[in-house]
Enzyme design. Structure first.
Site, PDB file in Angstrom:
ATOM      1  CE  LYS A 278      -6.444   8.973   7.803  1.00  0.00           C
ATOM      2  NZ  LYS A 278      -6.903   7.839   8.619  1.00  0.00           N
TER       3      LYS A 278
ATOM      4  CG  ASP B 207      -1.820   5.333   5.154  1.00  0.00           C
ATOM      5  OD1 ASP B 207      -1.635   4.317   5.830  1.00  0.00           O
ATOM      6  OD2 ASP B 207      -2.927   5.644   4.685  1.00  0.00           O
TER       7      ASP B 207
ATOM      8  NE  ARG C 155     -10.521  -1.149   3.974  1.00  0.00           N
ATOM      9  CZ  ARG C 155     -11.098  -1.269   5.163  1.00  0.00           C
ATOM     10  NH1 ARG C 155     -12.265  -1.892   5.267  1.00  0.00           N
ATOM     11  NH2 ARG C 155     -10.530  -0.797   6.253  1.00  0.00           N
TER      12      ARG C 155
ATOM     13  CE  LYS D 240      -2.997   2.622   3.159  1.00  0.00           C
ATOM     14  NZ  LYS D 240      -3.607   2.630   4.505  1.00  0.00           N
TER      15      LYS D 240
ATOM     16  CD  GLU E  68      -6.685   5.399   2.375  1.00  0.00           C
ATOM     17  OE1 GLU E  68      -5.555   5.084   2.781  1.00  0.00           O
ATOM     18  OE2 GLU E  68      -7.622   5.639   3.148  1.00  0.00           O
TER      19      GLU E  68
ATOM     20  CG  ASP F 294      -9.777   7.444   6.711  1.00  0.00           C
ATOM     21  OD1 ASP F 294      -8.715   7.539   6.061  1.00  0.00           O
ATOM     22  OD2 ASP F 294      -9.813   7.437   7.962  1.00  0.00           O
TER      23      ASP F 294
END
Length: 470
Positions: A247, A258, A321, A235, A319, A317
């Site tokens: 968020k 992330d 996956r 990811k 996202e 949020d």
């Protein structure tokens, strides 16, 4: 850092003398104090002066249970004292296994990591030299361990980099430069190519950002025949605002991290090439910036995916996956790897479940689970298996699409995320999902704020070595 081997102690150089708890008999050959105020507790240090005025660092390694953390003890020592080291520092390595010696080198190399890449005033840092005092030839161990430590530091630099520098395009350029230097293949699929090939989920996540998404494909294929032994998917969300499901501002600046899973994938392929392991490996990084804009995808939208499945968006949020779904479908369709592992800083739920001590592991392949679990404990990059029961599938059912991206329930979030990914694996028999949200980035004794841990490089590389031996 520079690592060399010597056969004798030089009494004019500083020396690190490792000591296991309660096993201090060997100290008398290095120090004149009969009863030093030191018992070998893990990561404790007692500094004394030798007969020639050199510093002797007594380093506690703790008990047998602490053996997996040898690297931490050496990293802490070097980080705290390296400013005093001008000449080569010697390390007594007698009594170490090859695995422990590797950890020693990795720990020392990790102490060189510098987070201050964007500071205007920098200290002139000279490369440290360490001399391993050993009666046996350990040069190959030194070389490999240094490569591992350097690679971990490189991916930590990636994870800690600010999002205005670290765009999806930047990740692609990083991978291309790494591939050119390491003599492996790298292909970066840009926005127009993603449209042509049907990466609908990646495009949806990235459509609200001024920085377009990319998919990075790295291939190291030394074995003839073209069969891919292992495929890695990461990811690569370079910044996550949460999209329209935005968020809160608290700790939002940490969302530069992330892409921790992508960093592991990029680092492992680079390291496998450096070590010239006889394995065919493909890494796929699906990278986007989840931003807020008039073009952002919305809760309630239905999007296409690379697999052909349609997805109802409940929460923008969720996202990570989505991009992983496209990455998994792509690598399985295009490369047919024997085994697939994806890594992602995917859910806060896994942190609520396991805290900051282990990654969540999801798989129906018991052999992969057992092997990864053992390697995780051996490397101190632990994983803990969580279920993929069929009962959780109902949480992803949608009235208007093939499935939805979020259950909306406050429970089992990491599990339902894994079940979502499972739907895009084409029922692959050897797939593992690792949710590394709690272990990739966090508090550190080496920085004032949260920072990258480097988790995953040793776990996955050692796993690859393990399957080579089978």
């Amino acid at each position: 850092m520079i690592f060399t081997q010597v056969s004798k102690v030089n009494v004019h150089h500083d020396v690190i003398v490792p000591c296991r708890k309660g096993q201090l008999e060997h100290l008398q050959q290095f120090i004149t104090i009969k009863e030093p105020d030191f018992n070998g507790e893990f990561a404790t240090v007692q500094m004394v002066y030798g007969a020639e005025g050199n510093r002797i660092y007594l380093l506690g390694l703790g008990e047998e249970k602490d053996a997996v953390k040898v690297d931490e003890a050496f990293q802490k020592l070097s980080f705290n004292y390296k400013k005093y080291w001008k000449k080569p520092v010697q390390v007594i390595t007698e009594g170490f296994t090859d695995t422990e010696l590797q950890k020693v080198i990795i720990g020392l190399e990790l102490s060189a990591y510098d987070m201050g890449a964007f500071k205007t005033k920098k200290e002139d840092v000279k490369a440290l030299t360490f001399e391993m005092v050993s009666s046996k030839d350990v040069t190959s161990i030194l070389k490999e361990a240094k490569a591992i430590g350097e690679t971990i530091n490189r991916i930590k630099t990636l994870v800690d980099a600010p999002a205005n520098q670290k765009t999806p395009e930047f990740l692609g350029q990083w991978a291309e430069a790494s591939a050119e230097q390491g003599h492996y293949k790298c292909t970066v699929l840009h926005q127009e190519e993603l449209k042509v090939q049907g990466f609908g989920a990646v495009l949806a996540v990235g459509q609200g950002s001024a920085n377009p998404p990319v998919v990075i494909v790295t291939e190291y294929m030394p074995k003839k025949g073209g069969t891919v032994d292992i495929g890695l998917v990461g990811k690569g969300i370079t910044f996550d605002t949460g999209g329209l499901s935005i968020k809160p501002s608290t700790n939002l600046h940490y969302m530069k991290s992330d892409m921790g899973g992508a960093a592991v994938v990029l680092g492992v392929v680079e390291l496998v090439a450096k070590l010239k392991l006889n394995v065919n490996i493909v890494g796929v990084v699906a990278s986007a910036e989840n931003a807020v804009d008039r073009n952002s995808y919305r809760p309630g939208d239905v999007i296409q995916s690379y697999s052909g499945k349609t997805i109802e968006i409940i929460d923008t949020d969720a996202e990570g996956r989505l991009v992983l779904a496209d990455g998994l479908s792509y690598i399985i369709k295009e490369f047919q790897p024997k085994q697939v592992i994806d890594l992602a800083t995917l859910t806060g739920s896994v942190i609520q479940t396991l805290g900051y001590s282990a990654a969540g592991m999801f798989t129906n392949n018991s052999q992969m689970a057992q092997t990864l679990s053992k390697i995780g404990f051996d490397t101190n990059e632990r994983v803990w298996q969580l279920p993929l029961f069929a009962e959780y599938e109902s949480d992803l059912q949608s009235d208007i699409a093939d499935l939805r991206n979020y259950s909306g329930k406050p429970v089992a979030g990491a599990i339902t995320a894994a079940k979502f990914l499972e739907a895009f694996t084409d029922a692959h028999k050897a797939w593992v999902h690792l949710d590394i949200a709690g272990v990739s980035f966090g508090d550190s004794p080496y920085s004032k704020m949260k920072s990258a841990s480097g988790y995953g490089v040793q776990l996955i590389t050692n796993y690859i070595k393990q399957i080579l031996d089978e």
